[in-house]
Design an enzyme around this catalytic site. Sequence first.
Site, short mmCIF file in Angstrom:
data_model
loop_
_atom_site.label_atom_id
_atom_site.label_comp_id
_atom_site.label_asym_id
_atom_site.label_seq_id
_atom_site.Cartn_x
_atom_site.Cartn_y
_atom_site.Cartn_z
N PHE A 13 0.80 -1.21 0.00
CA PHE A 13 0.00 0.00 0.00
C PHE A 13 0.84 1.26 0.00
CE2 PHE A 13 -2.79 -3.13 1.88
CZ PHE A 13 -4.03 -2.85 1.31
N ASP A 14 0.50 2.16 -0.92
CA ASP A 14 0.85 3.55 -0.71
C ASP A 14 0.02 4.01 0.49
OD1 ASP A 14 1.66 6.35 -1.36
OD2 ASP A 14 -0.50 6.51 -1.74
N VAL A 15 0.56 4.89 1.30
CA VAL A 15 -0.13 5.29 2.53
C VAL A 15 -0.71 6.70 2.43
CG1 VAL A 15 0.14 5.68 5.02
CG2 VAL A 15 1.31 3.75 3.92
N THR A 18 -3.63 7.50 -0.20
CA THR A 18 -4.44 6.31 -0.43
C THR A 18 -5.20 5.92 0.82
OG1 THR A 18 -2.84 5.50 -2.07
CG2 THR A 18 -4.40 3.89 -1.19
#
Length: 238
Positions: A13-15, A18
């Site tokens: 995951f991009d954090v 996102t």
Amino acid sequence: MRKSLPDFKYLTFDVVGTLIDFEGGLTECLAGIAADGGVAIDGEEALSLYRAARYSRDADLFPDDLVRVYLAIAPKLGLPVERKYGERLRDSAKRWKAFSDSAEALAQLGKDYRLVAMTNARRWAFDFFAKELGSPFYAAFTADDTGTEKPDPAFFENVFDFVASEGSSKHEILHVAQSQYHDIGISRELGISNCWIERRHGQKGYGGTIEPAKFTEPDYHFTSMAGLANAVAAARGE
């Protein structure tokens, strides 16, 4: 042919953008500074100025770089050009909120996948983000850990090496992100499956995120994390 959602072992995951609402956090802090001075700002204008200032050759790691960015954009927004306000913007990252669907979706997805964070933020900021999200991650990679930022392929290679150390391959990864520039395009180039979370659906432009040179059609496309979690549940017959 794209892989079925249940076939992946890892969700990376991009954090920021996102899972964490960084645009909301930035504009809320800037609006607060403006209100203290008796002025008002346009949120979209502020994001456009931020984007232009953030992506420069003298940029620092995020969110430390927000001090420099603030000093660059403050005159254009009619805000006081003082370092203390830049530090206030930087430190606001400690209080940025998750999108309303992020924590619940991650908790649901964590039952079936190993969740790995991949963020351009520094470790100190990521620690606050992870807590806000309910600490759902199996592993995490920050700019401090990798020594670089996405879309640098070297960032992804760090994650590929980690997955390989567990006896798996990059083909067991579904990379989940909102940024076409930082994540979706490069993940396609590196040969891993991707899922675009289009957080700005219904809004014009790319907000605080740099516009990609070209649009990459993702393997999966949802407008929320809830959409992804629900699709996984449906694919598993739940």
